[in-house]
Motif scaffolding. Structure first.
Motif, PDB file in Angstrom:
ATOM      1  N   TRP A  38      44.856  81.467  26.125  1.00 44.48           N
ATOM      2  CA  TRP A  38      45.073  82.129  24.842  1.00 44.48           C
ATOM      3  C   TRP A  38      46.485  81.917  24.342  1.00 44.48           C
ATOM      4  O   TRP A  38      47.386  81.531  25.092  1.00 44.48           O
ATOM      5  CB  TRP A  38      44.761  83.617  24.956  1.00 44.48           C
ATOM      6  N   GLU A  39      46.664  82.175  23.035  1.00 44.84           N
ATOM      7  CA  GLU A  39      47.961  82.060  22.386  1.00 44.84           C
ATOM      8  C   GLU A  39      48.247  83.336  21.605  1.00 44.84           C
ATOM      9  O   GLU A  39      47.383  83.834  20.894  1.00 44.84           O
ATOM     10  CB  GLU A  39      47.994  80.849  21.450  1.00 44.84           C
ATOM     11  N   HIS A  40      49.484  83.848  21.750  1.00 43.78           N
ATOM     12  CA  HIS A  40      49.928  85.053  21.038  1.00 43.78           C
ATOM     13  C   HIS A  40      50.526  84.602  19.706  1.00 43.78           C
ATOM     14  O   HIS A  40      51.734  84.395  19.576  1.00 43.78           O
ATOM     15  CB  HIS A  40      50.945  85.806  21.882  1.00 43.78           C
ATOM     16  N   ALA A  58      50.657  91.956  25.253  1.00 40.74           N
ATOM     17  CA  ALA A  58      50.160  90.799  25.994  1.00 40.74           C
ATOM     18  C   ALA A  58      49.441  91.240  27.261  1.00 40.74           C
ATOM     19  O   ALA A  58      48.390  90.689  27.619  1.00 40.74           O
ATOM     20  CB  ALA A  58      51.314  89.855  26.329  1.00 40.74           C
ATOM     21  N   MET A  68      45.486  90.510  27.968  1.00 40.26           N
ATOM     22  CA  MET A  68      45.024  89.797  29.163  1.00 40.26           C
ATOM     23  C   MET A  68      44.076  90.654  29.990  1.00 40.26           C
ATOM     24  O   MET A  68      43.121  90.144  30.585  1.00 40.26           O
ATOM     25  CB  MET A  68      46.229  89.323  29.981  1.00 40.26           C
ATOM     26  N   VAL A  81      48.093  81.213  29.465  1.00 41.65           N
ATOM     27  CA  VAL A  81      48.657  81.446  28.140  1.00 41.65           C
ATOM     28  C   VAL A  81      49.443  80.218  27.733  1.00 41.65           C
ATOM     29  O   VAL A  81      50.043  79.540  28.572  1.00 41.65           O
ATOM     30  CB  VAL A  81      49.530  82.725  28.111  1.00 41.65           C
ATOM     31  N   ALA A 109      54.579  83.355  25.064  1.00 41.91           N
ATOM     32  CA  ALA A 109      53.906  83.030  26.324  1.00 41.91           C
ATOM     33  C   ALA A 109      54.795  83.360  27.514  1.00 41.91           C
ATOM     34  O   ALA A 109      54.328  83.891  28.530  1.00 41.91           O
ATOM     35  CB  ALA A 109      53.515  81.551  26.343  1.00 41.91           C
ATOM     36  N   ALA A 111      54.813  87.005  27.969  1.00 42.23           N
ATOM     37  CA  ALA A 111      53.577  87.451  28.616  1.00 42.23           C
ATOM     38  C   ALA A 111      53.720  87.392  30.135  1.00 42.23           C
ATOM     39  O   ALA A 111      53.155  88.223  30.855  1.00 42.23           O
ATOM     40  CB  ALA A 111      52.403  86.594  28.154  1.00 42.23           C
ATOM     41  N   LEU A 115      47.152  86.788  35.003  1.00 39.56           N
ATOM     42  CA  LEU A 115      47.815  85.605  34.472  1.00 39.56           C
ATOM     43  C   LEU A 115      48.092  84.615  35.600  1.00 39.56           C
ATOM     44  O   LEU A 115      48.802  84.921  36.553  1.00 39.56           O
ATOM     45  CB  LEU A 115      49.123  85.985  33.771  1.00 39.56           C
ATOM     46  N   VAL A 131      51.222  79.420  32.769  1.00 42.32           N
ATOM     47  CA  VAL A 131      51.902  79.490  31.475  1.00 42.32           C
ATOM     48  C   VAL A 131      52.261  78.069  31.050  1.00 42.32           C
ATOM     49  O   VAL A 131      52.884  77.324  31.813  1.00 42.32           O
ATOM     50  CB  VAL A 131      53.182  80.340  31.553  1.00 42.32           C
TER      51      VAL A 131
END
Length: 590
Positions: A84-86, A145, A149, A164, A174, A177, A185, A188
């Protein structure tokens, strides 16, 4: 309002795309930087996009887009890893009403074919999400974040393994996060981010180029896509109203000249509280592997190298011949796929057995890729001195010399009246400035007898005096072709009030570090020569034989965003006496 949204969103936001599937078994097994095939079977040839709101711990609703593998137009419930991307905006309509989802996904939706769910989340205060953005990468966003997650990992279509990714502001998101402590997680992949915001955004204590957005009007915000349950855009409109209370970043940065400046409007020390480096121990405790990438034409390229040198996490580094968030000629999605396959699916594709640093060395219009175990690679620091030129004059294109010979005799000095009229024929945007040789002091070498590779961090050391108590100094390292054309290789800068150096709390790769605390500020004593040392951004390039190296010194730069012009303009004197010489150390690869 309702009629507008009914017309605009008459088309369904449930999108399905089909791509031809090929048998992975028929593909050759290739796994090297930017190339990946034969290790991961193609499982699906369709994906479905849906969107919804997900509440955070404080009740703020964030907009989430999900790209899920599909069969016959229906999303599958088989559990898969999620990357995913913030984001700042999942997707928005252009002024003509069109939507380009390919630009949003950056090709990452392709990973759905291989059994991934891909998610995009609007950060609070942005896109279709509710709330306000306070500061830039605040701890509230890090908590968001964590919550995102946790939600992604516990959905029936998720196997609980989360990665991420992002670039620029989303690359830094990222990394933040990774500070949140989520047990889900596992990887990254972050590009073009600052490790410490002061060193990245306020390099040398001087603001230039970066971090003044996003600031959008309500009308601009209403071009963001609403979630599926909001076809009329009523919730989007409410969110857009909340966004108007977002922090105005330009004002916040102007209120924070020092690394430890406190800004009342955000109740924080923005350079410290919003920096990845401040939470380095949390990232190390997580043990999460990190892949950092950047380009040689980006101002953050040193920051990812500092991050990799400082953090004990498994780390990969990629630097190519690219501008900010560029990757032309390199399949970045394939590289992300390689990295996530290794850490989220346990596919032994050899990526972590490769040298950890993969970088491009430019050479004119071409270049070559290299690998290294550490940064900087082996290079010898060769000292060039700023010396009197053949004419002994100041103000001409070739007014000073650049030589490896140690100054002798009584030495000398060059007087420079700071020229604020720096300009470029075209806007420079986020790129390097154009040469300013006519508006500064220049020191030029003899033609190079052979091609010379520079890989590492040039360091400038000036013996400088000024008629003013304050000011900025800029230095540019350039290559001058036989026809006189000039190419800037790299640059450095320093606010003279923070010229004192200190030991950094993280690994700055052997370069001078300026702490920049408010208590460190010390005015220049008029006409008193002071040692002023600072590094230039790292570089890896080959300067052809017959070209000359040039150092240009100025007191202003086209990209300055908060220049304080003085009247009369300061007069700088660059001293070059024996024992008190001005010089530049160049990282030359033999």
């Amino acid at each position: 309002m309702k009629a507008f949204w009914r017309a605009t969103f008459a088309m369904a936001l449930l999108l399905v795309t089909a791509v031809p599937a090929t048998a992975a078994e028929a593909e050759p097994r290739i796994s090297r930087p930017g190339e990946y095939s034969g290790y991961a079977p193609v499982l699906y040839d369709e994906w479905v996009r849906t969107s919804q709101y997900v509440p955070m711990r404080d009740g703020t609703r964030l907009a989430v887009d999900l790209y899920r593998p599909a069969v016959d137009g229906r999303a599958v419930d088989t559990p898969h890893p999620v990357v995913w991307e913030h984001q700042l905006s999942r997707a928005s309509r252009a002024e003509d009403g069109t939507v380009n989802l390919a630009g949003v996904t950056s090709g990452m939706a392709e990973l759905t074919r291989y059994g991934y769910v891909v998610a995009y989340v609007d950060r609070r205060g942005n896109g279709a999400s509710f709330g306000t953005m306070t500061g830039y990468h605040s701890r509230t966003e890090a908590a968001d974040a964590y919550d995102i997650m946790d939600w992604l990992a516990t959905q029936p279509w998720s196997d609980g393994q989360i990665g991420v990714f992002g670039c620029s502001n989303t690359g830094e998101a990222a990394m933040h996060a990774a500070t949140a402590g989520s047990p889900h997680l596992k990887a990254v992949f972050a590009g073009n981010y600052s490790f410490h915001k002061y060193d990245g955004f306020q390099r040398g204590g001087i603001r230039a180029n970066w971090g003044v957005g996003p600031n959008r009007t309500i009308e601009e915000d209403l071009r963001n896509l609403p979630v599926d349950a909001d076809p009329n855009g009523e919730l989007l409109y409410q969110a857009a109203l909340e966004h108007q209370a977002n922090t105005q970043l330009r004002d916040m940065w102007r209120a924070a000249p020092f690394r430890d400046s406190h800004v009342d409007s955000v109740g924080a020390r923005p350079w410290i509280d919003y920096s990845v480096a401040t939470y380095a121990e949390r990232i190390e405790r997580s043990g999460v592997p990190i892949y950092s990438y950047d380009g040689w034409d980006d101002d953050f390229r040193k920051e990812i190298l500092v991050s990799a040198a400082t953090l004990s996490n498994p780390h990969k580094v990629l630097i190519g011949p690219w501008p900010h968030c560029g990757h032309e000629g390199f399949d970045l999605v394939a590289e992300q796929h390689r990295f996530f396959d290794y850490w989220l699916k346990g596919i032994d594709n050899g990526i972590m057995a490769e040298p950890p640093i993969h970088y491009y060395t430019t050479s004119g219009e071409t270049g070559r890729w290299n690998s290294a175990k550490s940064w900087p690679p082996e290079a010898s620091a060769t000292r060039y001195y700023l010396a009197e030129g053949p004419t002994g004059t100041v103000g001409s294109v070739n007014d000073g010399a650049l030589t490896t010979s140690t100054p002798r005799g009584h030495g000398g000095a060059d007087v420079y009246h700071v020229d604020y009229s720096v300009s470029c024929p075209e806007p420079v945007g986020l790129n390097q400035t154009c040469p300013q040789d006519e508006r500064g002091l220049t020191y030029t070498s003899a033609p190079l007898p052979e091609a010379t590779e520079l890989t590492g961090h040039p360091v400038v050391s000036l013996r400088l005096s000024s008629t003013a108590a304050d000011g900025n100094v800029f230095a540019y390292l350039e290559s001058v072709a036989p026809d006189g054309s000039v190419r800037i290789l790299t640059d450095g800068r320093l606010w003279l009030s923070i010229r004192d150096t200190a030991k950094a709390p993280f690994d700055v790769l052997g370069t001078p570090w300026h702490r920049g605390l408010e208590r460190d500020a010390e005015p220049m004593r008029p006409h008193k020569a002071e040692r002023v040392s600072f590094d230039m951004l790292p570089v890896s390039t080959v300067v052809p034989a017959g070209h000359r190296l040039r150092v240009t010194i100025t007191g202003a730069d086209v990209r300055e965003s908060n220049r304080q012009e003085q009247s009369p303009a300061p007069v700088y004197t660059v001293h070059r006496e024996p024992g008190h010489a001005s010089s530049i150390d160049l990282p030359i690869v033999r």
